[in-house]
Design an enzyme around this catalytic site. Structure first.
Site, PDB file in Angstrom:
ATOM      1  N   ALA A 178      33.593 -34.974  27.881  1.00 28.54           N
ATOM      2  CA  ALA A 178      33.347 -34.889  26.437  1.00 28.54           C
ATOM      3  C   ALA A 178      32.792 -33.521  26.031  1.00 28.54           C
ATOM      4  O   ALA A 178      32.840 -33.150  24.864  1.00 28.54           O
ATOM      5  CB  ALA A 178      32.386 -35.997  26.007  1.00 28.54           C
ATOM      6  N   SER A 179      32.268 -32.763  26.974  1.00 31.26           N
ATOM      7  CA  SER A 179      31.598 -31.496  26.656  1.00 31.26           C
ATOM      8  C   SER A 179      32.601 -30.397  26.291  1.00 31.26           C
ATOM      9  O   SER A 179      33.440 -30.009  27.118  1.00 31.26           O
ATOM     10  CB  SER A 179      30.768 -31.059  27.868  1.00 31.26           C
ATOM     11  N   PRO A 180      32.509 -29.849  25.052  1.00 29.41           N
ATOM     12  CA  PRO A 180      33.437 -28.780  24.680  1.00 29.41           C
ATOM     13  C   PRO A 180      33.404 -27.576  25.632  1.00 29.41           C
ATOM     14  O   PRO A 180      34.467 -27.122  26.071  1.00 29.41           O
ATOM     15  CB  PRO A 180      33.011 -28.415  23.252  1.00 29.41           C
TER      16      PRO A 180
END
Ligand SMILES: N[C@@H](CCC(=O)N[C@@H](CS)C(=O)NCC(=O)O)C(=O)O
Length: 221
Positions: free
Chosen positions: A11-13
């Site tokens: 989920a981490s950009p």
């Protein structure tokens, strides 16, 4: 070439920006999941790798680098056969750097993180409208940056595109991009989504973050 390991979570950009860069360079790496919600980044073991306890972290032959913009720039300098993704020319590089800093300060910190921290760590479920307005202001800037170019810094893709798409592809879940108001940004996003392996490297994780936002937000106030 030493062994590369990327520590992160889908989920981490910034983790996704590194994945896009690693893939574009054709580099093999091991991916190790760090479950932030379970606090795995706050362990002593992880702090020894990155005292700032953020993901992504890149391990290259036993050495550790964190901060996605630094990681992507390092990967190109160290391993790329051409400098297209991060040009050596001073002016061209300055343009890429400007967009990278824009992602870091405005898109990620100013938009995503300011909304995410109260939601995920402080159980505050209402998002101030001013924070949504800030996203649209950032879109206005991006629309101007792109202008008549195919990509953020000109006719070829650079690490600035990978960095910026990692956050914009999740911000669309909070502030939709109207193709009439943002034709350049919308076209650019379509071009980025057509890149090889985009869905598995960025699209799926971007949707995960959107779903995490949707599951927490009760109201825009
Ligand atoms: N500017 C940094 C941001 C890194 C960052 O804040 N990552 C978040 C996940 S998206 C994180 O690790 N948060 C946990 C923490 O700050 O303790 C980068 O581009 O790497």
């Amino acid at each position: 070439m030493g062994k590369l390991v990327l520590y992160g979570v889908e989920a981490s950009p910034p983790v996704r920006a590194c994945k896009l860069t690693l893939d574009a360079l054709g580099l093999q790496y091991e991916y190790r999941l760090v479950n932030l919600l379970a606090g795995e980044h706050k362990t002593k073991e992880f702090s020894l790798k990155n005292p700032q306890h953020t993901v992504p972290v890149l391990e290259d032959d036993g050495k550790f680098i964190w901060e996605s913009h630094a990681i992507c720039a390092y990967l190109v300098r160290r391993y790329a056969k051409s400098d297209d993704l991060y040009p050596k020319d001073y002016f061209k590089r300055a343009l890429v750097d400007q967009r990278l800093h824009f992602e870091s300060g405005v898109l990620f910190q100013g938009c995503i993180r300011n909304i995410a921290i109260p939601l995920f760590y402080k159980n505050i479920t209402e998002v101030p409208r001013s924070q949504i307005d800030a996203i649209y202001e950032a879109y206005d800037f991006l629309e101007a940056f792109i202008g008549n170019q195919a990509y953020l810094c000109g006719p070829v893709i650079t690490i600035a595109d990978y960095s910026v798409v990692s956050s914009v592809s999740s911000l669309v879940g909070l502030a939709a991009i109207d193709a009439k108001r943002y034709p350049k940004l919308n076209g650019w996003l379509d071009r980025m989504a057509a890149q090889p392996n985009y869905q598995s490297l960025n699209g799926n994780g971007a949707q995960m973050l959107i779903d995490m936002f949707s599951s927490k937000i009760t109201k825009i106030v």
